[in-house]
Design a protein around this motif. Structure first.
Motif, mmCIF file in Angstrom:
data_model
loop_
_atom_site.group_PDB
_atom_site.id
_atom_site.type_symbol
_atom_site.label_atom_id
_atom_site.label_comp_id
_atom_site.label_asym_id
_atom_site.label_seq_id
_atom_site.Cartn_x
_atom_site.Cartn_y
_atom_site.Cartn_z
ATOM 1 N N ARG A 186 11.449 -1.369 -5.171
ATOM 2 C CA ARG A 186 10.724 -0.365 -4.372
ATOM 3 C C ARG A 186 10.018 -1.033 -3.195
ATOM 4 O O ARG A 186 10.051 -0.539 -2.072
ATOM 5 C CB ARG A 186 9.707 0.353 -5.259
ATOM 6 N N LEU A 187 9.388 -2.190 -3.436
ATOM 7 C CA LEU A 187 8.710 -2.921 -2.370
ATOM 8 C C LEU A 187 9.718 -3.422 -1.345
ATOM 9 O O LEU A 187 9.467 -3.401 -0.138
ATOM 10 C CB LEU A 187 7.918 -4.090 -2.959
ATOM 11 N N GLY A 188 10.885 -3.850 -1.832
ATOM 12 C CA GLY A 188 11.915 -4.331 -0.919
ATOM 13 C C GLY A 188 12.343 -3.275 0.076
ATOM 14 O O GLY A 188 12.616 -3.584 1.243
ATOM 15 N N ALA A 189 12.401 -2.018 -0.365
ATOM 16 C CA ALA A 189 12.769 -0.934 0.557
ATOM 17 C C ALA A 189 11.746 -0.788 1.666
ATOM 18 O O ALA A 189 12.088 -0.455 2.808
ATOM 19 C CB ALA A 189 12.909 0.367 -0.223
ATOM 20 N N GLU A 190 10.481 -1.063 1.354
ATOM 21 C CA GLU A 190 9.425 -0.965 2.363
ATOM 22 C C GLU A 190 9.415 -2.153 3.304
ATOM 23 O O GLU A 190 8.705 -2.134 4.322
ATOM 24 C CB GLU A 190 8.059 -0.841 1.686
ATOM 25 N N LEU A 191 10.190 -3.184 2.968
ATOM 26 C CA LEU A 191 10.238 -4.377 3.815
ATOM 27 C C LEU A 191 11.526 -4.474 4.621
ATOM 28 O O LEU A 191 11.803 -5.514 5.223
ATOM 29 C CB LEU A 191 10.072 -5.633 2.957
ATOM 30 N N SER A 224 0.822 -1.202 0.000
ATOM 31 C CA SER A 224 0.000 0.000 0.000
ATOM 32 C C SER A 224 0.862 1.260 0.000
ATOM 33 O O SER A 224 0.530 2.255 -0.652
ATOM 34 C CB SER A 224 -0.929 -0.010 1.221
ATOM 35 N N ARG A 225 1.987 1.210 0.715
ATOM 36 C CA ARG A 225 2.856 2.398 0.784
ATOM 37 C C ARG A 225 3.523 2.688 -0.558
ATOM 38 O O ARG A 225 3.916 3.825 -0.819
ATOM 39 C CB ARG A 225 3.902 2.221 1.881
ATOM 40 N N THR A 226 3.661 1.689 -1.434
ATOM 41 C CA THR A 226 4.268 1.936 -2.738
ATOM 42 C C THR A 226 3.345 2.738 -3.655
ATOM 43 O O THR A 226 3.784 3.204 -4.720
ATOM 44 C CB THR A 226 4.636 0.610 -3.441
#
Length: 334
Positions: free
Chosen positions: A217-222, A192-194
């Motif tokens: 990009r998703l990896g940075a949020e994880l 959702s944050r992406t």
């Protein structure tokens, strides 16, 4: 159970061997402008209990001050949302058939006795929407057979199959549910944050190319610190206010002076990040000169006099800060 004010869904009746229709033991009481729907019919409730139905008081963390405060104390300690139900089961009866819960459970036996049979999970670590159905499989061998008496506690991890039966006496127990965040929840939140990234909002091309870049990009949020911070923020902001005595506090705002003793409301779970104070759905910003005394109030574990707070705020500034925090339900003036 004879209380005339019981209303569904704050209560329900259950039996392991029968599905009880709520309309059979509730009624709608006419009132203007809106009827009191789902109101208990005392005679029908008592008759159903006498015939073996368990009375369940649901969501006691939502509408009783004592149980709300109890659950909030648990939440502050565990860092996860807590909920509470009460189960009053008549003798020689069973309220619910064998099942699993989609949250961790602490059973607190209040009075009487109850026999608990626990079985291995047939669906490991179920999510909230994965309630037990027979197609998941039948329970296997019993792994625990125990009788709880008043004062006993039993911990049932999420997914463990169980059922409970009374003997020759009525039983009253509480179940405290602990709703932990699963990795799938963290993944959904990260995804959702992406949405803030325009690349994630572009149309998917016919050849499906482009996912690899979005995975970065998703990896940075994880990243661990990002996940932990997001989970904590969601937890803090989702706690409901418990504002006992707040009307009196509002009436006393003008009496607050630099000599007033204040304390953080015991039921508040908060975090201060930079100049933002978060708690109970609120995100409040404060000027730089207020951050030292504000930080001391957030960390304080006991009452403190406004005059003794650190920082460069003068007496009037401390009063303004305290009045705002009392008005928001964060502080209590003594």
């Amino acid at each position: 159970m004879e209380e005339p004010g019981l209303r569904a869904p704050g209560f329900r009746l259950v039996r392991a061997d029968a599905r009880l229709d709520e309309r059979a033991y509730t009624t709608d009481l006419p009132w203007r402008p809106v009827a009191f729907t789902g109101t208990a019919e005392p005679e029908r409730v008592v008759a159903a209990f006498a015939a073996g139905a368990t009375l369940v008081l649901q969501g006691l963390h939502l509408h009783r001050l004592q149980t709300a405060a109890f659950c909030r104390e648990l939440e502050a300690y565990l860092g996860h949302p807590a909920q509470l139900n009460a189960y009053f089961t008549p003798r020689r009866s069973q309220g619910l058939p064998v099942h699993h819960d989609t949250h961790d459970v602490f059973v607190l036996q209040v009075s009487g006795r109850k026999r608990w049979l626990v079985y291995d999970p047939v669906w490991e670590l179920p999510l909230k929407h994965q309630r037990y159905v027979a197609s998941m499989g039948a329970p296997g061998e019993t792994v625990l057979d125990v009788v709880l008496e008043a004062g006993d506690t039993l911990y049932l991890p999420r997914g463990w199959m169980h059922e409970a039966l009374t003997s020759d006496e009525d039983s009253l127990h509480l179940t405290v549910g602990i709703n932990v965040a699963a990795w799938v929840d963290a993944l959904k939140a990260a995804l959702s944050r992406t949405e803030a990234d325009v690349a994630a909002r572009r149309s998917v091309p016919p050849d499906g190319v482009g996912g690899a870049e979005l995975l970065e990009r998703l990896g940075a949020e994880l990243e661990p610190e990002v996940v932990a911070r997001a989970r904590r923020r969601a937890f803090v902001l989702s706690r409901r206010p418990i504002l006992d005595g707040q009307l009196e506090q509002l009436r006393r705002l003008d009496e607050i002076t630099a000599a007033t003793v204040v304390e953080r409301r015991a039921t508040v779970i908060a975090e201060l990040e930079d100049d933002v104070l978060r708690f109970e759905g609120k995100e409040l910003r404060f000027p730089a000169q207020a951050l030292d005394p504000l930080g001391a109030l957030v960390e304080a574990e006991a009452s403190v006099c406004l005059a003794d707070l650190p920082g460069r705020l003068d007496g009037d500034g401390r009063v303004v800060l305290a009045r705002r925090l009392v008005r928001e339900g964060f502080l209590v003036a003594r």
